[in-house]
Design a protein around this motif. Sequence first.
Motif, PDB file in Angstrom:
ATOM      1  N   PRO A   1     -13.075  -5.123   1.361  1.00  0.00           N
ATOM      2  CA  PRO A   1     -12.128  -5.527   2.246  1.00  0.00           C
ATOM      3  C   PRO A   1     -10.781  -5.933   1.999  1.00  0.00           C
ATOM      4  N   PRO A   2     -10.423  -6.750   1.102  1.00  0.00           N
ATOM      5  CA  PRO A   2      -9.010  -7.086   0.718  1.00  0.00           C
ATOM      6  C   PRO A   2      -8.170  -5.601   0.383  1.00  0.00           C
ATOM      7  N   THR A   3      -9.083  -5.008  -0.473  1.00  0.00           N
ATOM      8  CA  THR A   3      -8.231  -3.682  -0.785  1.00  0.00           C
ATOM      9  C   THR A   3      -7.860  -2.610   0.341  1.00  0.00           C
ATOM     10  N   ILE A   4      -8.847  -2.597   1.441  1.00  0.00           N
ATOM     11  CA  ILE A   4      -8.602  -1.904   2.552  1.00  0.00           C
ATOM     12  C   ILE A   4      -7.408  -2.604   3.439  1.00  0.00           C
ATOM     13  N   LEU A   5      -7.363  -3.792   3.426  1.00  0.00           N
ATOM     14  CA  LEU A   5      -6.472  -4.461   4.087  1.00  0.00           C
ATOM     15  C   LEU A   5      -4.799  -4.009   3.447  1.00  0.00           C
ATOM     16  N   LEU A   6      -5.165  -4.286   2.064  1.00  0.00           N
ATOM     17  CA  LEU A   6      -3.680  -3.997   1.296  1.00  0.00           C
ATOM     18  C   LEU A   6      -3.280  -2.319   1.615  1.00  0.00           C
ATOM     19  N   VAL A   7      -4.220  -1.529   1.617  1.00  0.00           N
ATOM     20  CA  VAL A   7      -3.971  -0.130   2.055  1.00  0.00           C
ATOM     21  C   VAL A   7      -3.233   0.034   3.354  1.00  0.00           C
ATOM     22  N   ALA A   8      -3.630  -0.879   4.584  1.00  0.00           N
ATOM     23  CA  ALA A   8      -3.101  -0.916   5.676  1.00  0.00           C
ATOM     24  C   ALA A   8      -1.797  -1.313   5.620  1.00  0.00           C
ATOM     25  N   VAL A   9      -1.502  -2.501   4.758  1.00  0.00           N
ATOM     26  CA  VAL A   9      -0.288  -2.967   4.737  1.00  0.00           C
ATOM     27  C   VAL A   9       0.680  -2.087   4.262  1.00  0.00           C
ATOM     28  N   TRP A  10       0.474  -1.283   2.984  1.00  0.00           N
ATOM     29  CA  TRP A  10       1.166  -0.444   2.615  1.00  0.00           C
ATOM     30  C   TRP A  10       1.589   0.786   3.463  1.00  0.00           C
ATOM     31  N   GLU A  11       0.636   1.335   4.159  1.00  0.00           N
ATOM     32  CA  GLU A  11       0.969   2.200   4.966  1.00  0.00           C
ATOM     33  C   GLU A  11       1.797   1.944   6.061  1.00  0.00           C
ATOM     34  N   ALA A  12       1.729   0.661   6.592  1.00  0.00           N
ATOM     35  CA  ALA A  12       2.804   0.188   7.581  1.00  0.00           C
ATOM     36  C   ALA A  12       4.260   0.193   7.037  1.00  0.00           C
ATOM     37  N   VAL A  13       4.253  -0.156   5.762  1.00  0.00           N
ATOM     38  CA  VAL A  13       5.467  -0.178   4.855  1.00  0.00           C
ATOM     39  C   VAL A  13       5.989   1.226   4.865  1.00  0.00           C
ATOM     40  N   ALA A  14       5.124   2.207   4.435  1.00  0.00           N
ATOM     41  CA  ALA A  14       5.633   3.529   4.383  1.00  0.00           C
ATOM     42  C   ALA A  14       6.229   4.150   5.593  1.00  0.00           C
ATOM     43  N   TYR A  15       5.732   3.767   6.646  1.00  0.00           N
ATOM     44  CA  TYR A  15       6.208   4.233   8.094  1.00  0.00           C
ATOM     45  C   TYR A  15       7.495   3.446   8.254  1.00  0.00           C
ATOM     46  N   ALA A  16       7.530   2.237   8.031  1.00  0.00           N
ATOM     47  CA  ALA A  16       9.030   1.461   8.440  1.00  0.00           C
ATOM     48  C   ALA A  16       9.922   1.791   7.559  1.00  0.00           C
ATOM     49  N   VAL A  17       9.774   2.205   6.091  1.00  0.00           N
ATOM     50  CA  VAL A  17      10.843   2.625   5.281  1.00  0.00           C
ATOM     51  C   VAL A  17      11.300   3.763   5.581  1.00  0.00           C
ATOM     52  N   THR A  18      10.430   4.898   6.071  1.00  0.00           N
ATOM     53  CA  THR A  18      10.923   5.958   6.436  1.00  0.00           C
ATOM     54  C   THR A  18      11.539   5.930   7.639  1.00  0.00           C
ATOM     55  N   ALA A  19      11.421   5.352   8.445  1.00  0.00           N
ATOM     56  CA  ALA A  19      12.163   4.867   9.838  1.00  0.00           C
ATOM     57  C   ALA A  19      13.547   4.358   9.326  1.00  0.00           C
ATOM     58  N   VAL A  20      13.589   3.328   8.343  1.00  0.00           N
ATOM     59  CA  VAL A  20      14.974   2.969   8.002  1.00  0.00           C
ATOM     60  C   VAL A  20      15.598   4.004   7.490  1.00  0.00           C
ATOM     61  N   ILE A  21      15.133   4.829   6.649  1.00  0.00           N
ATOM     62  CA  ILE A  21      16.058   5.742   5.776  1.00  0.00           C
ATOM     63  C   ILE A  21      16.618   6.665   6.996  1.00  0.00           C
ATOM     64  N   LEU A  22      15.765   7.128   7.835  1.00  0.00           N
ATOM     65  CA  LEU A  22      16.250   8.261   8.976  1.00  0.00           C
ATOM     66  C   LEU A  22      17.170   7.388   9.791  1.00  0.00           C
ATOM     67  N   GLY A  23      16.939   6.208  10.323  1.00  0.00           N
ATOM     68  CA  GLY A  23      17.699   5.528  11.194  1.00  0.00           C
ATOM     69  C   GLY A  23      19.059   5.250  10.565  1.00  0.00           C
ATOM     70  N   ALA A  24      19.056   5.011   9.297  1.00  0.00           N
ATOM     71  CA  ALA A  24      20.399   4.519   8.516  1.00  0.00           C
ATOM     72  C   ALA A  24      21.085   6.016   8.319  1.00  0.00           C
ATOM     73  N   ALA A  25      20.341   6.872   8.190  1.00  0.00           N
ATOM     74  CA  ALA A  25      21.283   8.197   8.042  1.00  0.00           C
ATOM     75  C   ALA A  25      22.015   8.829   9.256  1.00  0.00           C
ATOM     76  N   ALA A  26      21.289   8.553  10.370  1.00  0.00           N
ATOM     77  CA  ALA A  26      21.883   8.679  11.743  1.00  0.00           C
ATOM     78  C   ALA A  26      23.196   7.982  11.743  1.00  0.00           C
ATOM     79  N   THR A  27      22.903   6.469  11.686  1.00  0.00           N
ATOM     80  CA  THR A  27      24.040   5.559  11.548  1.00  0.00           C
ATOM     81  C   THR A  27      25.249   6.057  10.736  1.00  0.00           C
ATOM     82  N   GLY A  28      24.853   6.321   9.541  1.00  0.00           N
ATOM     83  CA  GLY A  28      25.932   6.513   8.536  1.00  0.00           C
ATOM     84  C   GLY A  28      26.583   7.732   8.783  1.00  0.00           C
TER      85      GLY A  28
END
Length: 447
Positions: free
Chosen positions: A364-391
């Motif tokens: 279970p701790p491994t699966i929870l860590l997978v969920a954390v990394w997945e949320a980070v992947a979504y957030a970083v992708t959104a940051v890259i695109l949002g920053a690109a639009a702003t720039g």
Amino acid sequence: MIRLVLSDLVRQSRVWLGVLFVIIATGFVGAITAGLLETGSVHGGAVQEGLSSTASAVIMFTVITALVVLGSAANLTISLQLRTYALWQLVGVRPVLVGVVVLAQLGIVGLVGAFVGCLLALPVFPSLFVWVFREWPDMQGTSVHLGGVSILIVTVAIGVVVLLGGLRSARRAARTPPIEALRDAEPPRVRMGWLRIVLTVATIGAVVALALNLDGGASMSTFSGQAVLLTPLIAAVFAAAGPLLFPLVLRAWTAAIPARASATWLLARNSARYRLSRSNAAIGPLMVAIALAGGLYTTAQTTAAAQAARTGSDAGFSLAPEGVVILLGGPLLLSGVAAAATVFMSSHARGREFALIQAVGSTPPTILLVAVWEAVAYAVTAVILGAAATGIGGFLIADALDLPGAAVSFPAMGLISGGGLLLLLAATVFPTAAALRTEVPRALAVE
């Protein structure tokens, strides 16, 4: 058919509640905007002029955000239930009837959610109006108006947008062969429908037209009124092209981190890349929120820098807190609710996936860590695109003002990015932890 529509809404309440919350938030924001327009039309004169100019900017920001979040939420809701629709066809429900049922469900949830959101706005609107316009002399003592006609218009408009947003997925639910849907409820397809192609071309044309018409020699107030719309339009281009753009960006930056770095990262990366409808639904709203906040503050700071260069003073386009709230409050609310709700909806549907990972030896701790990394992947992708639009928006504004560079507001983007990441983590980790409490044989049992 009515019995089938209602019973399935109850049975799949977890999924439908997610999109319902998104629609309620949209109805709330839409009612506030309608109240501004109705109040202005009732009083006329200077009140109408001031409220119309404010409402136009609010409508611009809100419409872009609403189209993104409602379309993503509606499509995700249907995608998560393709297996159920396939089972309906196997027991004799005609494909055409499946599409009708899906659209009926979307219509019911859209109208109910929008109406509830409007009702929630009724007690909030007077106090918000007084706070936002307390410094405007023409607004002192102004009575606010938000009547039944405005509520009806907002409710119907949101219902139509929800139906249009889910139309393509509803057709897919009706046309996908049951065997294909049962084999894989969400095949990795990346397609741009004709509506998205038209929207992408239209928004690109709007960006080009606005950028060419920016007049750096005009007064700062006039220039700012035009320039503040540039970054939201660029974000709209990214959102319209999301089915193509989001996966490309996600794959590009995640490929920079080697798979051998972490087994949990490998699982999270592959899941985010494969479940495209879920990834797009989480990335789009947060990307828009980052672009709106970053674009608004970048425009203000860049314009202020141009004013200082021309006059030698620092007095430029300023952002009062109440102005930020009325312009960005609604879109940020929609984006936050949508990002969290979409991840929450899909996390519950992945109970079988988590059980399979446990069955092959993961803890279970491994699966929870997978969920954390997945949320980070979504957030970083959104940051890259949002920053690109702003720039990009900042560069075009600075070029129109003959400045060497834009004063990009990294603190504003960082604040929204951090808040979005926390929402995604909460919406991902908590449902995952709840799913892990289900016994593996029970989770893998045939429905």
